[in-house]
Design a protein around this motif. Structure first.
Motif, short mmCIF file in Angstrom:
data_model
loop_
_atom_site.label_atom_id
_atom_site.label_comp_id
_atom_site.label_asym_id
_atom_site.label_seq_id
_atom_site.Cartn_x
_atom_site.Cartn_y
_atom_site.Cartn_z
N ALA A 245 35.95 -0.90 27.16
CA ALA A 245 36.14 0.50 26.81
C ALA A 245 36.83 0.65 25.47
O ALA A 245 36.47 1.52 24.66
CB ALA A 245 36.94 1.20 27.91
N THR A 246 37.81 -0.20 25.20
CA THR A 246 38.51 -0.14 23.91
C THR A 246 37.57 -0.50 22.76
O THR A 246 37.55 0.17 21.72
CB THR A 246 39.70 -1.10 23.91
OG1 THR A 246 40.60 -0.74 24.95
CG2 THR A 246 40.43 -1.06 22.57
N ALA A 247 36.78 -1.55 22.95
CA ALA A 247 35.83 -1.95 21.91
C ALA A 247 34.78 -0.87 21.70
O ALA A 247 34.35 -0.61 20.57
CB ALA A 247 35.16 -3.27 22.29
N ALA A 248 34.33 -0.23 22.80
CA ALA A 248 33.36 0.85 22.68
C ALA A 248 33.96 2.02 21.91
O ALA A 248 33.31 2.62 21.04
CB ALA A 248 32.91 1.31 24.07
N PHE A 249 35.22 2.35 22.23
CA PHE A 249 35.90 3.45 21.54
C PHE A 249 36.04 3.14 20.05
O PHE A 249 35.66 3.95 19.19
CB PHE A 249 37.29 3.67 22.16
CG PHE A 249 38.13 4.66 21.41
CD1 PHE A 249 38.02 6.01 21.66
CD2 PHE A 249 39.04 4.25 20.44
CE1 PHE A 249 38.79 6.93 20.96
CE2 PHE A 249 39.81 5.15 19.73
CZ PHE A 249 39.69 6.51 20.00
N LEU A 250 36.59 1.97 19.71
CA LEU A 250 36.82 1.63 18.31
C LEU A 250 35.51 1.47 17.55
O LEU A 250 35.36 1.95 16.41
CB LEU A 250 37.63 0.34 18.22
CG LEU A 250 39.09 0.43 18.70
CD1 LEU A 250 39.73 -0.95 18.69
CD2 LEU A 250 39.88 1.41 17.86
N GLY A 251 34.54 0.81 18.17
CA GLY A 251 33.27 0.62 17.51
C GLY A 251 32.57 1.93 17.25
O GLY A 251 32.04 2.17 16.15
N SER A 252 32.56 2.81 18.26
CA SER A 252 31.92 4.11 18.08
C SER A 252 32.68 4.97 17.07
O SER A 252 32.08 5.68 16.27
CB SER A 252 31.84 4.85 19.42
OG SER A 252 30.95 4.21 20.29
N MET A 253 34.01 4.88 17.11
CA MET A 253 34.80 5.63 16.14
C MET A 253 34.44 5.22 14.72
O MET A 253 34.20 6.07 13.84
CB MET A 253 36.29 5.40 16.37
CG MET A 253 37.18 6.15 15.39
SD MET A 253 38.93 5.75 15.55
CE MET A 253 38.94 4.09 14.82
N LEU A 254 34.38 3.92 14.49
CA LEU A 254 34.12 3.45 13.15
C LEU A 254 32.66 3.64 12.75
O LEU A 254 32.34 3.97 11.61
CB LEU A 254 34.53 1.98 13.05
CG LEU A 254 36.03 1.76 13.31
CD1 LEU A 254 36.35 0.29 13.38
CD2 LEU A 254 36.87 2.45 12.27
N GLU A 255 31.75 3.45 13.71
CA GLU A 255 30.33 3.65 13.41
C GLU A 255 30.06 5.12 13.09
O GLU A 255 29.34 5.46 12.16
CB GLU A 255 29.48 3.21 14.60
CG GLU A 255 27.99 3.38 14.39
CD GLU A 255 27.26 2.04 14.34
OE1 GLU A 255 26.04 2.07 14.24
OE2 GLU A 255 27.92 1.00 14.40
N TYR A 256 30.66 6.01 13.87
CA TYR A 256 30.38 7.43 13.66
C TYR A 256 31.23 8.03 12.55
O TYR A 256 30.91 9.11 12.05
CB TYR A 256 30.49 8.20 14.98
CG TYR A 256 29.19 8.09 15.72
CD1 TYR A 256 28.24 9.09 15.63
CD2 TYR A 256 28.87 6.95 16.43
CE1 TYR A 256 27.01 8.97 16.26
CE2 TYR A 256 27.65 6.81 17.07
CZ TYR A 256 26.72 7.83 16.97
OH TYR A 256 25.50 7.69 17.58
N TYR A 257 32.29 7.34 12.16
CA TYR A 257 32.93 7.69 10.90
C TYR A 257 31.90 7.64 9.78
O TYR A 257 31.78 8.56 8.96
CB TYR A 257 34.08 6.72 10.60
CG TYR A 257 34.44 6.66 9.13
CD1 TYR A 257 35.24 7.64 8.55
CD2 TYR A 257 33.97 5.62 8.32
CE1 TYR A 257 35.55 7.59 7.19
CE2 TYR A 257 34.28 5.56 6.97
CZ TYR A 257 35.07 6.55 6.41
OH TYR A 257 35.36 6.49 5.07
N GLU A 258 31.14 6.57 9.78
CA GLU A 258 30.13 6.40 8.74
C GLU A 258 29.01 7.43 8.86
O GLU A 258 28.51 7.97 7.86
CB GLU A 258 29.57 4.98 8.83
CG GLU A 258 30.63 3.94 8.54
CD GLU A 258 30.26 2.54 9.02
OE1 GLU A 258 29.34 2.43 9.85
OE2 GLU A 258 30.87 1.58 8.57
N PHE A 259 28.63 7.73 10.10
CA PHE A 259 27.55 8.69 10.31
C PHE A 259 27.98 10.09 9.88
O PHE A 259 27.22 10.84 9.27
CB PHE A 259 27.16 8.67 11.78
CG PHE A 259 25.72 9.03 12.02
CD1 PHE A 259 24.71 8.20 11.60
CD2 PHE A 259 25.38 10.20 12.69
CE1 PHE A 259 23.37 8.51 11.82
CE2 PHE A 259 24.06 10.52 12.92
CZ PHE A 259 23.05 9.68 12.48
#
Length: 443
Positions: free
Chosen positions: A23-37
């Motif tokens: 869940a933490t990796a999903a949160f951080l990964g999505s946060m950083l991926e969607y920062y870019e988006f």
């Protein structure tokens, strides 16, 4: 701490440390991926029309710029087929690392692109190509994170843990908006020449941070058991369409609720800051930040509620709320009253949009079994999201020459949300269904 599920019950042994890590990796990964988006969304609304389409009028330049935002959504279904197949064949973790690298590379290169005045038509062509790469990446990001987290989650807490993927997207929105706020206040000539590039170039840092978070992930036991037993599907997408076609269609229609998200994040920003409406860029950006901060707290809470009373009541209530509150939001913009704009943004995004956002990672994933879950989520959501991707362009077109007539746009969002709610009402309620029984016919 571990919880062992007996043979009669509800699936494989669950290690809470693994699910927290997932869940933490999903949160951080999505946060950083969607920062870019989302930095792309902000740039498309505020900058790209002048940088990449300077020979057009202001209105046409904005329209073309918003169209490049939608281009990624054409690539998403293609990426969904490819990445869904690989995610169900080779594993969730590998695809999550791939999507991260692809998004980061494409975003960094956008920040390096020459302007139209330097290389002419090649500037928007290269922008569109990199935008397509972003779309392919996004097609596998959420589906991989949702599938992996759900398959690690303990029974009766699946909505809570999977909600952190979408809570990460809200955090990414906040991060992107705060970064763009720092450059949006630059003088116009500096913003258009170099200021807009800084958020894109900073993606190199966020990609590295996301990679660190994801490299220690483990594949879910239910997936590895299927692989070790030779039970993985050779062609997952073909199997999906043969056995879960109705569920794929249902997810496509449910995903229409995302129209509200792109209208808020992209069209709303361009509309409100246009010369005809005249709201300042900082006002609109800060209202979005505040609304998404509220969402950070609302989404986990609503996911806990969905684990207690079911997915459908929370999802449908939120989507109907979106259909109503979009009128409040645009009316608030039309008043130019800052307090009302902030209130409308909080109600629409912070509260109403939080409900489907928190629930759909579990709601959609639970419609499919492990063998086709990644493919089912990826294909269903990305086809549905395609409509959302072009919604800002459609909205800008139907506003017409008036540029202040927001009612047709509100109706567009409301109709899309009501279609989503109707599709969700036909779904099976799965919050009490064991993991091993998900996606199977009712006896």
């Amino acid at each position: 701490m571990t919880t062992t599920i007996d043979a009669t019950g509800t699936g494989p042994r669950t290690d809470l440390q693994k699910v927290k890590r997932a869940a933490t990796a999903a949160f951080l990964g999505s946060m950083l991926e969607y920062y870019e988006f989302y930095i792309y969304a902000s740039a498309a609304a505020l900058v790209f029309g002048k940088v990449f389409f300077p020979s057009s009028s202001a209105a046409t330049g904005t329209l073309l710029s918003l169209a490049t935002f939608g281009v990624a959504y054409i690539a998403r279904p293609i990426g969904a087929v490819l990445l869904g197949h690989l995610g169900d064949r080779v594993g969730r973790k590998k695809i999550m690392l791939f999507t991260l690298g692809l998004m980061g590379t494409a975003t960094f290169l956008i920040g390096c692109l020459p302007e139209y005045k330097h290389i002419g038509i090649w500037a928007p062509i290269l922008l569109v190509c990199l935008r397509v790469c972003q779309g392919i990446s996004a097609a596998g990001e959420q589906s991989g994170a949702n599938s992996l987290t759900l398959e690690h989650s303990p029974e009766h807490r699946r909505a809570f843990f999977t909600s952190w993927t979408l809570t990460g997207t809200q955090a990414g929105f906040i991060l992107a908006t705060l970064v763009f706020l720092s450059v949006a206040t630059l003088p116009e000539d500096q913003l258009l020449s170099w200021g807009w590039r800084l958020p894109f170039l900073a993606s190199a840092i966020v990609v590295f941070a996301a990679y660190i978070a994801r490299r220690k992930l483990e594949e879910p036991e239910v997936f590895t058991e299927n692989r070790e037993n030779g039970e993985l599907e050779r062609f997952p997408v073909a199997t999906l369409l043969r056995t879960h076609a109705t569920d794929v269609l249902r997810v496509i229609l449910c995903a229409f609720q995302s129209v509200g998200g792109t209208i808020f994040a992209v069209f709303g920003l361009a509309f409100a800051t246009s010369a005809e409406v005249g709201i300042s860029r900082p006002t609109m950006l800060w209202s979005a930040v505040v609304a998404n901060v509220v969402a950070l707290f609302m989404q986990p809470s609503l996911a806990v509620l969905a684990d207690r009373i079911g997915r459908k009541p929370v999802f449908i209530s939120g989507v109907v709320g979106l259909a109503l509150s979009i009128f409040l939001y645009f009316w608030a913009i039309s008043t130019a009253n800052v307090v009302l704009i902030f209130a409308g943004a909080i109600v629409f995004t912070g509260i109403c949009y939080s409900a489907p956002n928190a629930i759909f990672p579990s709601f959609y994933a639970e419609m499919f079994n492990t063998k086709v879950r990644f493919s089912g989520m990826a294909l269903g959501t990305q086809i549905g999201f395609a409509f959302a991707g072009f919604a800002p362009t459609i909205a800008w077109t139907i506003v017409g020459d008036s540029r202040t007539n927001w009612i047709p746009v509100a109706v567009l969002v409301a109709v899309a949300c009501l279609i989503s709610a109707a599709a969700a009402s036909t779904a099976r309620e799965t919050y009490k269904t064991p993991l091993a029984q998900l996606g199977k016919p009712i006896a």
